[in-house]
Design a protein around this motif. Sequence first.
Motif, PDB file in Angstrom:
ATOM      1  N   VAL A 123     -22.936 -37.864  16.208  1.00  0.00           N
ATOM      2  CA  VAL A 123     -23.224 -38.783  15.103  1.00  0.00           C
ATOM      3  C   VAL A 123     -24.590 -38.459  14.499  1.00  0.00           C
ATOM      4  O   VAL A 123     -24.761 -38.414  13.282  1.00  0.00           O
ATOM      5  CB  VAL A 123     -23.175 -40.256  15.579  1.00  0.00           C
ATOM      6  N   GLY A 127     -24.770 -36.834  10.974  1.00  0.00           N
ATOM      7  CA  GLY A 127     -25.376 -37.766  10.027  1.00  0.00           C
ATOM      8  C   GLY A 127     -26.610 -37.198   9.352  1.00  0.00           C
ATOM      9  O   GLY A 127     -26.875 -37.488   8.176  1.00  0.00           O
ATOM     10  N   GLU A 130     -25.010 -34.978   6.626  1.00  0.00           N
ATOM     11  CA  GLU A 130     -24.229 -35.694   5.619  1.00  0.00           C
ATOM     12  C   GLU A 130     -25.016 -36.765   4.871  1.00  0.00           C
ATOM     13  O   GLU A 130     -24.861 -36.912   3.659  1.00  0.00           O
ATOM     14  CB  GLU A 130     -23.002 -36.326   6.285  1.00  0.00           C
ATOM     15  N   LYS A 131     -25.830 -37.527   5.567  1.00  0.00           N
ATOM     16  CA  LYS A 131     -26.518 -38.655   4.938  1.00  0.00           C
ATOM     17  C   LYS A 131     -27.930 -38.340   4.467  1.00  0.00           C
ATOM     18  O   LYS A 131     -28.434 -38.967   3.549  1.00  0.00           O
ATOM     19  CB  LYS A 131     -26.578 -39.835   5.909  1.00  0.00           C
ATOM     20  N   LEU A 175     -29.733 -43.296  12.809  1.00  0.00           N
ATOM     21  CA  LEU A 175     -28.425 -42.817  13.261  1.00  0.00           C
ATOM     22  C   LEU A 175     -28.176 -43.202  14.715  1.00  0.00           C
ATOM     23  O   LEU A 175     -27.065 -43.570  15.089  1.00  0.00           O
ATOM     24  CB  LEU A 175     -28.320 -41.306  13.070  1.00  0.00           C
ATOM     25  N   SER A 178     -26.964 -46.605  14.840  1.00  0.00           N
ATOM     26  CA  SER A 178     -25.565 -46.734  14.428  1.00  0.00           C
ATOM     27  C   SER A 178     -24.619 -46.435  15.586  1.00  0.00           C
ATOM     28  O   SER A 178     -23.489 -46.908  15.590  1.00  0.00           O
ATOM     29  CB  SER A 178     -25.263 -45.828  13.227  1.00  0.00           C
TER      30      SER A 178
END
Length: 193
Positions: A123, A127, A130-131, A175, A178
Motif C-alpha cells: 500500500v 500509494g 499513484e497518489k 499511507l 490508511s
Amino acid sequence: MAPKGSGALWASRSIQDILEPAIISSDNAPTTKFQDRFDYIGTRDYTSWCAMGAALDFREMLGGEEKIQGYTSQLAGWAGRMMAHAFGTETVVPLTMTPSMFAVCLPIPADWPTDAQQRCAGVIAGGLIEKYSMQVISFPVHQNSGNVTHWIRVSSQIYLEQQDFLALTHAVLTLRQSCKSRVGERFGSEVVV
C-alpha cells in the motif's frame, strides 16, 4: 545529470587491454584502440552520448563533484535521521556508510501478521507512486528471528531539498495510517489490511 543510458568510463592504461564493450562489431579487432572499441554501440540512439559533455559541464557549473557529493550526502544524512525519528524506526546502517542514499525501516508494526505487514508495505510503495508521484525502492528484510521488516531505499539528488523529504515522510505516514483504516482482519486494537 545525463540522459538515461549514458555514462562515462575512465580506465587506467594498465587495464584498458582487458576491458571490452558489451556490444562489439567487426571494427573491434584485437588491435583496436581502447576508445575506438567503445565508439560503436550498434543501432542505438546516440543522443545520450552527445549530451555527455553538456552534462559534465552542468555538474561543473553546480560546483563540481566534491560540492555535489557533499550536498547530497549531507541531505541524505539529515533525511535519514529525520525519517527514522518520524517513523520511530532506524536506518539500516550508520549514515556515514551511505553517502547520498539511505535505507529506513517503514513504520509497520512488527506484531502484525506477516501477510498484513506485506500488504501494508505494498500500500505504501504503490500509494507513493499513484497518489504522490514519488518512487522509492521497497524491500523486505528477513531476520534470524523469523520476523520480516519492510524498508525503503531513498536517494538524495542535487535537485532535491529538505522539503522533498518532509513531503515523502508525510506521504509514508499518511499511507501507513490508511493500512489501519482499510477493511481487513482485526489484530489487537488495530484493523489492518
